[in-house]
Enzyme design. Structure first.
Site, PDB file in Angstrom:
ATOM      1  N   SER A  16      45.769  53.473  39.783  1.00 25.78           N
ATOM      2  CA  SER A  16      44.436  52.903  39.704  1.00 25.78           C
ATOM      3  C   SER A  16      44.512  51.535  39.038  1.00 25.78           C
ATOM      4  CB  SER A  16      43.505  53.820  38.913  1.00 25.78           C
ATOM      5  OG  SER A  16      42.197  53.293  38.871  1.00 25.78           O
ATOM      6  N   ASN A  64      40.064  66.290  31.002  1.00 21.30           N
ATOM      7  CA  ASN A  64      40.747  65.992  29.738  1.00 21.30           C
ATOM      8  C   ASN A  64      41.796  64.902  29.910  1.00 21.30           C
ATOM      9  OD1 ASN A  64      41.111  66.361  26.970  1.00 21.30           O
ATOM     10  ND2 ASN A  64      42.788  67.826  27.270  1.00 21.30           N
ATOM     11  N   ASN A  84      42.709  51.813  44.285  1.00 23.45           N
ATOM     12  CA  ASN A  84      43.112  53.157  43.874  1.00 23.45           C
ATOM     13  C   ASN A  84      43.747  53.866  45.063  1.00 23.45           C
ATOM     14  OD1 ASN A  84      42.117  56.257  43.987  1.00 23.45           O
ATOM     15  ND2 ASN A  84      42.599  55.682  41.888  1.00 23.45           N
ATOM     16  N   HIS A 127      20.308  52.338  41.289  1.00 25.73           N
ATOM     17  CA  HIS A 127      19.183  51.940  40.436  1.00 25.73           C
ATOM     18  C   HIS A 127      18.943  50.431  40.452  1.00 25.73           C
ATOM     19  CE1 HIS A 127      22.732  51.830  37.739  1.00 25.73           C
ATOM     20  NE2 HIS A 127      22.126  50.798  37.178  1.00 25.73           N
ATOM     21  N   HIS A 155      39.437  45.984  42.430  1.00 26.82           N
ATOM     22  CA  HIS A 155      39.764  47.372  42.112  1.00 26.82           C
ATOM     23  C   HIS A 155      40.551  47.961  43.277  1.00 26.82           C
ATOM     24  CE1 HIS A 155      38.585  51.612  43.090  1.00 26.82           C
ATOM     25  NE2 HIS A 155      39.138  51.806  41.909  1.00 26.82           N
TER      26      HIS A 155
END
Length: 304
Positions: A90, A261, A106, A175, A104
């Site tokens: 990434s 995690n 990935n 939004h 970006h």
């Protein structure tokens, strides 16, 4: 059959290739690196570059993790088994010059052995690359999308149109009713079919990963020497704030990392070092800033 070990090894090699090329392009800073282990299984290598000639902050992360999925992720994936393996690279780059875009990329692989009735495993590839210019430059946008179409067409003539639309829909800030940038391509849960082998999907994933350097070094070369003002930089910080909003509200990779995690510093390395939220900010009529906003919508055909 492609093994998860082979996928992880090739992804790790791509991480190294990209870091070496970015250091050469920047010409000043080098990547710091940190090996980390995940509680529950696996780990990765976080590599971060900061305060460079071009790159104010960027990360090129590799991970290969395994273990048990939390119930929330199992529900989202609609699976019953909880043993998983995931690996990927990434990348996010935040340049210091507002005329150089954020980028970006990935590439990732996921599998769950015996996750379906009858002992059938679940496995897929995903990934994508998208560009977030602070200022949209038409020639740069066309170069970017044409390069991606060439990569896609080498493997499947339908990939670019399918994955370009997917990117338009995915990298959308609901939004704000605007896209994060000029899109690119995005795909998820890509699996083998009668017409598409696992080997082809894997090779496509690697080709996409290796498209990052020729694309971004060209973006840097075109724009690194452009002069910018305080007003240009203020706009850059304003556009960075939209990037933050998308990554913290909508990004699936961020959510997956936090819910399994993952290492927090690695997950949140995508955030810029400085961003601003100016209240009720509106660009001047006829300004380059207003022109950029006009491009932040779905469905623009950049390959014509």
């Amino acid at each position: 059959m492609i093994s998860k070990e082979q996928v992880a090894a090739d992804y790790r090699e791509i991480q190294n290739e990209i870091c070496l090329a970015l250091e050469a392009a920047d010409g000043k800073s080098s990547f710091e690196q940190e090996v980390w282990e995940r509680d529950g299984g696996g780990g990765g290598l976080t590599r971060v570059i900061q305060d460079g000639n071009i790159l104010e902050k960027g990360g090129v992360n590799f991970s290969a993790v395994y273990g048990q999925l939390p119930d929330s992720v199992k529900r989202a994936l609609k699976v019953e088994e909880d043993e998983f393996f995931a690996t990927g690279v990434s990348i996010v780059m935040h340049p210091n010059n507002p005329w150089v875009p954020i980028i970006h990329m990935n590439i990732r692989y996921f599998e769950m052995p015996s996750a379906m009735p009858g002992g059938k495993s679940v496995r897929w590839f995903g990934g994508g690359i998208d560009l977030t210019p602070h200022y949209v430059i038409e020639d740069d946008a066309r170069f970017f999308h044409n390069h991606l179409k060439t990569v896609c067409d080498a493997f499947n003539n339908d990939f670019y149109e399918r994955f370009k639309k997917w990117a338009d829909d995915y990298f959308f800030i609901k939004h704000r009713n605007e896209t994060r940038g000029i899109g690119g391509i995005f795909y998820d849960r890509l699996t083998a079919t009668d017409e598409l082998t696992w080997e082809t999907i894997f090779e496509f994933s690697k080709a996409l990963g290796r498209s990052f350097i020729p694309i971004y070094t060209e973006m840097i070369a075109r724009n690194r020497n452009k002069i910018f003002t305080k007003e240009n930089q203020l706009w850059q910080y304003q556009r960075r704030s939209r990037y933050v909003e998308f990554n913290l509200v909508y990004d699936a990779g961020t959510k997956f990392g936090l819910e399994t995690n993952g290492r927090i510093e690695s997950i949140l390395m995508s955030l810029p070092p400085t961003a601003k939220w100016l209240y009720n900010y509106a660009p001047l009529a006829g300004s380059p800033e207003e022109e950029t906003l006009s491009y932040l919508k779905k469905g623009i055909d950049w390959v014509k």
